[in-house]
Design a protein around this motif. Structure first.
Motif, PDB file in Angstrom:
ATOM      1  N   ALA A  33       3.281  -3.217  -6.052  1.00 51.29           N
ATOM      2  CA  ALA A  33       2.114  -4.101  -6.003  1.00 51.29           C
ATOM      3  C   ALA A  33       1.177  -3.584  -4.915  1.00 51.29           C
ATOM      4  N   ALA A  34       0.061  -4.252  -4.722  1.00 51.83           N
ATOM      5  CA  ALA A  34      -0.956  -3.759  -3.786  1.00 51.83           C
ATOM      6  C   ALA A  34      -0.410  -3.554  -2.382  1.00 51.83           C
ATOM      7  N   HIS A  35       0.487  -4.428  -1.952  1.00 54.61           N
ATOM      8  CA  HIS A  35       0.981  -4.387  -0.577  1.00 54.61           C
ATOM      9  C   HIS A  35       2.315  -3.669  -0.460  1.00 54.61           C
ATOM     10  N   GLU A  36       2.769  -3.005  -1.513  1.00 54.32           N
ATOM     11  CA  GLU A  36       4.090  -2.377  -1.522  1.00 54.32           C
ATOM     12  C   GLU A  36       4.014  -0.855  -1.552  1.00 54.32           C
ATOM     13  N   VAL A  37       5.150  -0.242  -1.219  1.00 55.14           N
ATOM     14  CA  VAL A  37       5.298   1.210  -1.313  1.00 55.14           C
ATOM     15  C   VAL A  37       6.619   1.528  -1.995  1.00 55.14           C
ATOM     16  N   ILE A  38       6.766   2.774  -2.453  1.00 58.32           N
ATOM     17  CA  ILE A  38       8.044   3.256  -2.966  1.00 58.32           C
ATOM     18  C   ILE A  38       8.568   4.300  -1.985  1.00 58.32           C
ATOM     19  N   VAL A  39       9.784   4.054  -1.486  1.00 60.33           N
ATOM     20  CA  VAL A  39      10.417   4.962  -0.527  1.00 60.33           C
ATOM     21  C   VAL A  39      11.511   5.751  -1.242  1.00 60.33           C
TER      22      VAL A  39
END
Length: 377
Positions: A33-39
């Motif tokens: 989502a807009a406020h998320e990242v994938i690590v």
């Protein structure tokens, strides 16, 4: 970088018929989502709290291996008496891993998320025993240039627990600490904090080599619980430090009660008058771990001013609020390679983590034998 469509992760399932099943599950990678990242997770510590969720109350002496080389399955029996304590998770496939570190390979549209793209970060949010983790940018801490995922993997649980112990001491009006299982990674961190901050610390261990480790790190007060002079040694250390607060990683057995007994004896050595109710100074032991799963046993020989209770990191962080937690995290970030450095004796892949021989080693919670999981190994 082209992301795969799925991520492989460790799952733990406790069934109603009393069996633990560990397996590898393949799941679609959630788009951020807009406020998320994938690590892309490259390091995640196997802390006691993680192993508690991974294994539950299973008797690992009954563990059996099945499945295939690339998709191993481990099963173990759970004693009927222990199954009741697992009621809240029965028949649920649980994700595992409180914390970890890796590289941000995709990010949502928000400026906070985009600022982390390509950065190596530590993350705290659960479900970290996975190859790729979609997580809020706010739950990530950027590592300094040159810091590796392995160096940042344990940036939250142990450092914040050690700092939380010191902060609890200050807030509750104590002036020194007692800590058990003191040669552990967490114990060594706490020792470095107390040396740096000028806080007297009494370290309790169970082996001579653990004494040597701590003394080599500058610890002044180290007591061996297996020594025939343990109670006297502990009392002398408590007289010298004035410690009336202890954090106990063991939980079961007699140690917590012994600490309270020695605290009372130390206080009585400096008492100016007798009271049949014991010392009026409050003595407190917080149990924060369960290395001994047996009952906590104690004989009330320490007056009436005492407390024994539980202590956990996450409720503590909620108690001190975002501003207090931010101050602790800032110190961790600044001292990650020094005060809060962690050491590991093995790096395991997801498949290796479900190998019976490896489980037999890392499930022992042995001091100096902490494993690091690398889901992308």
């Amino acid at each position: 970088m082209t992301l795969p469509a799925t991520t492989l992760q460790i799952r733990s399932l406790v069934s109603r018929d009393g069996q633990l099943t560990l397996s590898l599950a393949e799941e679609a990678i959630a788009q951020p989502a807009a406020h998320e990242v994938i690590v892309r997770v490259e390091a995640a510590p196997m802390n006691p709290s993680d192993l508690g969720l991974l294994f539950g109350a299973a008797d690992l002496r009954t563990a059996k291996a099945s499945g295939t080389a690339s998709r191993p399955v481990v099963t173990a029996d759970i004693p009927e008496a222990a199954l009741k304590s697992m009621a809240g998770r029965l028949d649920q496939s649980m994700q595992v891993g409180n914390e970890g570190a890796g590289v941000v390979v995709a990010a949502g549209a928000s400026p906070e998320a985009q600022a982390l793209l390509g950065k190596t970060v530590a993350a705290l949010g659960g479900a970290m025993y996975t190859q790729y983790r979609t997580i809020a940018a706010a739950q990530c801490m950027p590592l300094a240039d040159g810091q590796t995922p392995a160096e940042g993997a344990s940036a939250f649980v142990n450092p914040l627990t050690a700092l939380g112990m010191v902060e609890t001491m200050r807030r509750e009006g104590h002036k020194a600490l007692v800590h058990t299982a003191a040669a552990s990674n967490l114990g060594q961190m706490l020792n470095r904090i107390c040396l740096q901050d000028g806080i007297p610390l009494v370290n309790i261990v169970r082996k001579k080599e653990q004494e040597d480790i701590l003394r080599g790190l500058g610890a002044k007060y180290v007591c061996n619980a297996t020594s025939p002079t343990f109670m006297q040694d502990l009392t002398d250390a408590l007289v010298a430090t004035g410690a009336t607060l202890a954090f106990d990683a063991i939980g079961g057995g007699k140690l917590a009660g012994q600490i309270l007994t020695c605290m009372e004896a130390a206080l009585n050595k400096t008492a100016t008058e007798y009271s049949r109710y014991g010392s009026s100074t409050h003595k407190q032991v917080y149990i924060y771990g369960g290395l001994d799963r047996g009952p906590t046993e104690f004989t009330r020989g320490f007056g009436m001013s005492w407390g024994m209770g539980g202590w956990l990191l996450f409720p503590f962080l909620q108690k001190i609020g975002p501003e207090g937690a931010a101050k602790l995290k800032a110190r961790v970030a600044a001292e990650l390679k020094t005060t809060f450095a962690s050491h590991y004796t093995a790096e395991l892949s997801l498949v290796e983590a479900l190998d019976l021989a490896q489980i037999a080693v890392y499930s022992r919670h042995a001091t100096g034998e902490k494993a690091l999981l690398n889901p992308n190994k």
